[in-house]
Design an enzyme around this catalytic site. Structure first.
Site, short mmCIF file in Angstrom:
data_model
loop_
_atom_site.label_atom_id
_atom_site.label_comp_id
_atom_site.label_asym_id
_atom_site.label_seq_id
_atom_site.Cartn_x
_atom_site.Cartn_y
_atom_site.Cartn_z
N SER A 79 8.06 -5.39 6.13
CA SER A 79 7.81 -6.40 7.16
C SER A 79 8.49 -7.73 6.91
CB SER A 79 6.31 -6.57 7.32
OG SER A 79 5.74 -5.32 7.56
N ARG A 125 0.83 -1.20 0.00
CA ARG A 125 0.00 0.00 0.00
C ARG A 125 0.86 1.23 0.00
NH1 ARG A 125 -3.66 0.43 4.78
NH2 ARG A 125 -1.72 -0.12 5.80
N ASP A 134 5.85 -3.81 10.10
CA ASP A 134 4.43 -3.59 10.42
C ASP A 134 4.15 -3.61 11.92
OD1 ASP A 134 5.00 -6.28 10.50
OD2 ASP A 134 3.39 -6.89 9.17
#
Ligand code: ADP
Ligand code: MG
Length: 463
Positions: free
Chosen positions: A148, A79, A201
């Protein structure tokens, strides 16, 4: 009748090998605590937990202001995010994002190709900045990069990739500084942007969670993979040889997906899955818990019963032999089927595995297997969280009635409600009613993107 008896005995056997009685969960939690201690000492190779120093020693305060970007790469999607931080009054005043799925061939191809793909998507997103977007004269756009995968952090804005996980395998990125790789790709796109924070994350979720709720002390991810981070006292980190941060705290990225313990109920199915995986011997805990693997464990169990007990008739359904064909969302759809004749189970068996007309008895058995596999994952996750609370001394009744909040993110926890309810129940069981009343798991949906933007702001080059 004979079939029914055989089915019952198979389920009974599975319940045995996948079982997670509460005493076993307590042992797992204790080993988690022990490994945390070991990972925080200087010889961190002695532990399965890397306990990575994040260089985040101050969490968002609420005073952060201005436009910031974030990029979240960690699974099948990534994203790009743009937020307007409005300080104490306006908080997150505006938030825009776009989600892009990563073509599978880029997950196992070359480093440059992957980073170019990401930079291109980011450039396209930057091109959609609205009228109201505004940076003070002469200022560069700044970005928080949520990456992540296990990284050896070298500063708040740099770190080298230790290894890929979750189905990524790109040889030439390992050992490289991922911020440098991204920055070069941004330059190739002619994009003027500076990466001011590199986090994963868990750290992003912790930062975003703390911004919303001052009681947040840890973050857990249950998505494609699984991981956790928490706020540690700087003096409890023997391997930290820098100056003690003024906050006295440091966020630790546990990389708990790599946890292993002799008390984990590891079955032959898990061993075979691990052996045939892209990263054999690694991420054992993750392979028993996370969304990338739960459906695959179920498939392996079904295949074995199909072969040895003709679960789906005399012929083993060929699609059942294809690794990863049964995804966790399929499993969860079947598991949540509340129709009396298990219509959704039937539909998924047909759609995903090409199995038509499975009798009700068989559908019930499939459902029971989903239950066994999901609950094992949920219960050992709860044990891990209980371990963190123990390490922090928050597992007992607190004298001041302070809330202890765990920020949670990830599609598995969010969408698989039988899983998440089981996790919450198990944590309560481990804590006991009274201590449990001051512990809250809070779904911090998309917190990691905003969290990374907040950390980009608090580590801005212009401060
Ligand atoms: P990521 O972990 O890749 O950053 P998410 O947090 O969105 O992304 O998690 C996506 C994962 O969540 C998927 O890989 C899948 O395993 C799991 N998931 C998504 N939807 C469901 C669902 N309905 N039921 C169970 N698991 C789901
Ligand atoms: Mg994610």
């Amino acid at each position: 009748a004979e079939r029914r008896a055989r089915a019952a005995s198979v389920i009974e056997e599975l319940e045995g090998i996948f079982s997670t009685p509460i005493e076993r969960l307590r042992l797992i939690a204790d080993e988690m605590v022990e490994e945390m201690h070991r990972g925080l000492t200087s010889d961190s190779s002695a532990s399965c937990l890397k306990m990575i120093l994040s260089y985040v020693d101050k969490l968002p305060t609420g005073d952060e202001k201005g436009w910031f970007y974030a990029l979240d790469l960690g699974g099948t999607n990534f994203r790009v995010i743009r937020v307007l931080l409005g300080g104490r009054e306006s908080r997150v005043a505006k938030q825009e994002y776009e989600e892009v799925s990563i073509p599978p061939h880029l997950m196992v191809g070359g480093s440059i190709e992957l980073f170019d793909f990401i930079a291109t998507a980011l450039a396209n997103f930057v091109a959609t900045e609205g009228e109201e977007f505004h940076l003070p004269e002469g200022r560069q756009r700044e970005l928080g990069f949520t990456f992540s995968f296990p990284v050896k952090q070298t500063s708040i804005s740099s770190g080298t990739l230790i290894k890929w996980t979750k189905g990524f395998s790109i040889e030439d990125t390992v050992g490289k500084d991922v911020v440098a790789e991204l920055t070069k790709a941004l330059e190739r796109q002619g994009l003027d942007m500076k990466v001011t924070a590199l986090v994963n994350d868990t750290i992003g979720t912790l930062a975003g969670g703390r911004y919303e709720d001052q009681g947040v002390v840890a973050a857990v991810i249950l998505g494609t993979g699984t991981n956790a981070a928490y706020v540690e006292h700087a003096h409890a980190i023997p391997k930290w040889d820098g100056l003690l941060p003024s906050s006295g705290e440091m966020v630790i990225n546990m990389e708990w997906g790599n946890f292993r313990s002799k008390d984990l109920p590891i079955t032959d199915y898990d061993r075979a899955l691990d052996f045939e995986s892209l990263n054999p011997g690694e991420q054992i805990y993750e392979k028993m818990i996370s969304g990338m693997y739960l459906g695959e464990v179920v498939r392996r169990v079904l295949l074995r019963i199909a072969q040895e007990a003709s679960l789906f008739g005399e012929v083993v359904p060929p699609r059942l032999e294809i690794p990863f064909i049964l995804r966790t969302p399929h499993m969860s759809a079947m598991h949540h089927d509340s129709s009396p004749d298990l219509r959704i189970v039937a539909a998924k068996l047909k759609e995903v595995l090409g199995i038509a007309n499975a009798p009700l008895q068989t559908r019930k058995m499939v459902m029971a297997i989903c239950d066994i596999v999901a609950k094992r994952g949920a219960r050992i996750s709860a044990a891990g969280i209980y371990g963190i609370l123990k390490k922090l001394g928050r597992h007992t009744v607190q004298t001041e009635k302070q809330k202890t909040v765990i920020a949670m993110d990830g599609g598995l926890y969010e969408h698989y409600s039988i899983f998440s309810e089981c996790l919450v129940d198990t944590l309560r069981e481990l804590l006991g009613e009274e201590a449990a009343s001051s512990v809250v798991i809070k779904l911090a949906n998309d917190g990691s993107g905003v969290g990374a933007a907040l950390l980009a702001a608090s580590h801005s080059q212009y401060l």
